[in-house]
Design an enzyme around this catalytic site. Structure first.
Site, PDB file in Angstrom:
ATOM      1  N   ASN A  74       2.576   3.283   6.107  1.00 33.32           N
ATOM      2  CA  ASN A  74       1.883   2.000   6.262  1.00 33.32           C
ATOM      3  C   ASN A  74       2.907   1.017   6.817  1.00 33.32           C
ATOM      4  OD1 ASN A  74       0.472  -0.362   6.040  1.00 33.32           O
ATOM      5  ND2 ASN A  74      -0.006  -0.162   3.861  1.00 33.32           N
ATOM      6  N   LYS A  95       5.964   1.004   4.301  1.00 39.13           N
ATOM      7  CA  LYS A  95       5.785   1.714   3.026  1.00 39.13           C
ATOM      8  C   LYS A  95       5.480   3.167   3.335  1.00 39.13           C
ATOM      9  CE  LYS A  95       3.459  -2.069   0.719  1.00 39.13           C
ATOM     10  NZ  LYS A  95       2.121  -2.510   0.501  1.00 39.13           N
ATOM     11  N   ARG A 101      -1.718   4.391   8.337  1.00 35.98           N
ATOM     12  CA  ARG A 101      -2.725   3.360   8.130  1.00 35.98           C
ATOM     13  C   ARG A 101      -2.731   2.461   9.362  1.00 35.98           C
ATOM     14  NH1 ARG A 101      -3.155  -1.186   3.376  1.00 35.98           N
ATOM     15  NH2 ARG A 101      -5.286  -1.679   3.867  1.00 35.98           N
ATOM     16  N   HIS A 127     -10.172  -3.122   4.134  1.00 37.66           N
ATOM     17  CA  HIS A 127     -10.032  -2.332   2.908  1.00 37.66           C
ATOM     18  C   HIS A 127     -10.906  -1.094   3.010  1.00 37.66           C
ATOM     19  CE1 HIS A 127      -9.220  -6.272   0.499  1.00 37.66           C
ATOM     20  NE2 HIS A 127      -8.073  -5.696   0.817  1.00 37.66           N
ATOM     21  N   GLY A 175      -8.185  -7.750  -5.383  1.00 39.83           N
ATOM     22  CA  GLY A 175      -6.720  -7.767  -5.442  1.00 39.83           C
ATOM     23  C   GLY A 175      -6.245  -9.050  -4.789  1.00 39.83           C
ATOM     24  N   ARG A 210      -6.831 -16.810   0.659  1.00 42.50           N
ATOM     25  CA  ARG A 210      -7.832 -16.980   1.721  1.00 42.50           C
ATOM     26  C   ARG A 210      -9.071 -17.681   1.158  1.00 42.50           C
ATOM     27  NH1 ARG A 210      -7.216 -11.036   2.974  1.00 42.50           N
ATOM     28  NH2 ARG A 210      -5.507 -10.905   4.470  1.00 42.50           N
ATOM     29  N   ASP A 257      -1.674 -15.515  -8.168  1.00 42.17           N
ATOM     30  CA  ASP A 257      -1.623 -14.354  -9.061  1.00 42.17           C
ATOM     31  C   ASP A 257      -2.526 -14.581 -10.276  1.00 42.17           C
ATOM     32  OD1 ASP A 257      -0.636 -12.609 -11.287  1.00 42.17           O
ATOM     33  OD2 ASP A 257       0.726 -11.958  -9.705  1.00 42.17           O
ATOM     34  N   ARG A 291      -2.681 -13.208 -13.132  1.00 46.94           N
ATOM     35  CA  ARG A 291      -2.054 -13.282 -14.459  1.00 46.94           C
ATOM     36  C   ARG A 291      -1.627 -14.725 -14.744  1.00 46.94           C
ATOM     37  NH1 ARG A 291       1.163  -7.896 -12.988  1.00 46.94           N
ATOM     38  NH2 ARG A 291       0.961  -9.007 -11.038  1.00 46.94           N
ATOM     39  N   GLU A 335      -9.088  -3.650 -11.685  1.00 49.07           N
ATOM     40  CA  GLU A 335      -8.683  -2.607 -12.639  1.00 49.07           C
ATOM     41  C   GLU A 335      -8.156  -3.194 -13.951  1.00 49.07           C
ATOM     42  OE1 GLU A 335      -5.821  -0.170 -10.489  1.00 49.07           O
ATOM     43  OE2 GLU A 335      -7.173  -0.152  -8.766  1.00 49.07           O
ATOM     44  N   GLU A 341      -5.203   4.239  -1.803  1.00 52.48           N
ATOM     45  CA  GLU A 341      -5.380   4.290  -0.347  1.00 52.48           C
ATOM     46  C   GLU A 341      -4.490   5.347   0.291  1.00 52.48           C
ATOM     47  OE1 GLU A 341      -6.085   0.107   1.349  1.00 52.48           O
ATOM     48  OE2 GLU A 341      -5.505  -0.247  -0.713  1.00 52.48           O
TER      49      GLU A 341
END
Ligand code: ADP
Length: 398
Positions: free
Chosen positions: A7, A14, A91, A180, A210, A241, A283, A285, A334, A384
């Site tokens: 990717n 990655k 990807r 995605h 995400g 976004r 984020d 969290r 998740e 993915e």
């Protein structure tokens, strides 16, 4: 059989080496700061300490060479030679309206990736650099492109066309593509398999939540609709976004803030979403913690995020004339129980009943609906890289 999944971003790359015998990760890693001073490769092999290599990576070519060296390293490696890598899966963001399937990379496929640079100006050039670096480093190896847009190619024209003159589609390919796609393909397919959804009962809504978030509706694994559009800006409110917005806002802000269209688009992509609404963070969290501490803007941002997810689920249930399963995936989907609770508490009209013991499961495959629920609800972690590896085998090696 081992598949290398790549990717490539503009300054990062990655990778994962996946052993297809049991679909496990043999090694994975990340090259950072490609083309920038201070390049570094972090290579991870399960059960071993991280192997960190600080070395110049002026281009993706040097990055791939370092990755292959790490994979073959005497101490940290997992293969003896690149012969053990059966194929490479890449990807790729955008295949434009022409690419409806993953494909083996040849000159024609690369030409199409180049042709649609304008539709994926940040990603497609970087993806192609990754492809060409692999071709140079491993001549003759099969390279497969797996496009983020192919899942959305399942949409019918009434779903993918904007309400504008179709000449813009004919001329430039302006339509809704959805992104995605690899995740939606994987998670909708796994929902059908894991839930053993019988034929005729495969209307699935996948909420990929995400940093970037999107929702899809699919029937039998074929995309009926998906929330991102010509670019990933459309649809849900995301980390940074805005998601859906009246296009006139662009003109209004441009005029009143004395900004160019590009500058407004930069705000809508990078300085909006829950980060801007909350003033706290992108984020979730941080947002949940701030909301718990009484921060009203953080609470509002979370509410606005969930509200739009709820609206899309309603719209997609209507578009498919029903829904058999709803699946949550992505870091938030998740893990974030607050978002999960808020969204599901608005779906009583669908006859959803939850299994309260399983409801709080995080980060692993589980059905969280009760046996008498009219619509089944699942948590399925996305993968993915595995989806790309499977496509690489399907398209390139069989
Ligand atoms: P990306 O789009 O970059 O792949 P991810 O799917 O990793 O993003 O999702 C990142 C988001 O998931 C962040 O907002 C993060 O806060 C959220 N997230 C990850 N783990 C948790 C958790 N345990 N609880 C709540 N949110 C989480």
């Amino acid at each position: 059989m081992k598949i290398l999944v790549i990717n490539a971003g503009s300054s990062s790359l990655k990778y994962q080496l996946i052993d297809m015998a049991d679909e496990s990760v043999a090694a994975k890693g990340l090259c950072e700061r490609i083309g920038i001073a201070g390049s570094v490769l972090t290579h991870k092999v399960p059960g071993k300490d991280d192997y960190v290599v600080e070395a110049p990576m002026p281009t993706h070519k040097e990055a791939i060479e370092l990755v292959l060296n790490a994979l073959m390293d005497a101490e940290h490696g997992v293969v003896k030679s690149t012969d053990e890598i059966s194929a490479v899966g890449h990807r790729v963001l955008h295949g434009g309206p022409e690419i409806t399937e993953s494909c083996v990379l040849d000159e024609h496929a690369k030409e199409i990736i180049r042709k649609y640079f304008p539709l994926g100006p940040l990603h497609n050039p970087a993806n192609l650099m990754g492809i060409e670096a692999c071709e140079q480093a491993m001549p003759g190896k099969i390279n497969v492109a797996v496009f983020d847009t192919t899942f959305g190619m399942g949409m019918e024209p009434y779903a993918y066309l904007y309400g504008i003159d179709p000449k813009y589609y004919d001329k430039y390919g302006v339509r809704r593509y959805g992104f995605h796609g690899t995740s939606h393909l994987f998670v909708s397919g796994e929902t059908i398999k894991f839930g053993k959804l019988p034929e005729g009962k495969q209307k699935v809504i996948v909420c990929h939540l995400g940093n970037g978030s999107s929702i899809s509706a699919s029937v039998g694994g074929v995309c009926q609709d998906t929330s991102m559009g010509l670019t990933p800006l459309e649809g849900l409110i995301m980390g940074t976004r805005s998601g859906d917005i009246d296009a006139s806002v662009v003109q209004f802000l441009s005029k009143h803030e004395n900004l160019s269209v590009d500058e407004v688009l930069n705000i809508l992509n990078k300085k909006s979403g829950v980060a801007a609404l909350s003033g706290v963070s992108s984020d979730f969290r941080d947002l949940q913690a701030a909301a718990q501490d009484g921060n009203e803007r953080a609470a509002l941002a979370l509410k606005a995020f969930c509200y739009r997810v709820i609206k899309y689920i309603g719209a997609y249930a209507a578009a498919m004339d029903g829904v058999d399963a709803i699946t949550f995936t992505g870091g938030i989907g998740e893990n974030d129980l607050g978002v999960r609770r808020e969204v599901l508490s608005h779906l009583n009209y669908l006859g959803i009943k939850l299994d309260e013991e399983k409801f709080g499961t995080r980060g692993k495959r589980v059905e969280i609906s009760a046996p008498d629920s009219k619509v089944r609800v699942f948590i399925i972690p996305t993968n993915e890289e595995l989806a790309i590896a499977r496509e690489t085998v399907r398209v390139g090696l069989s």
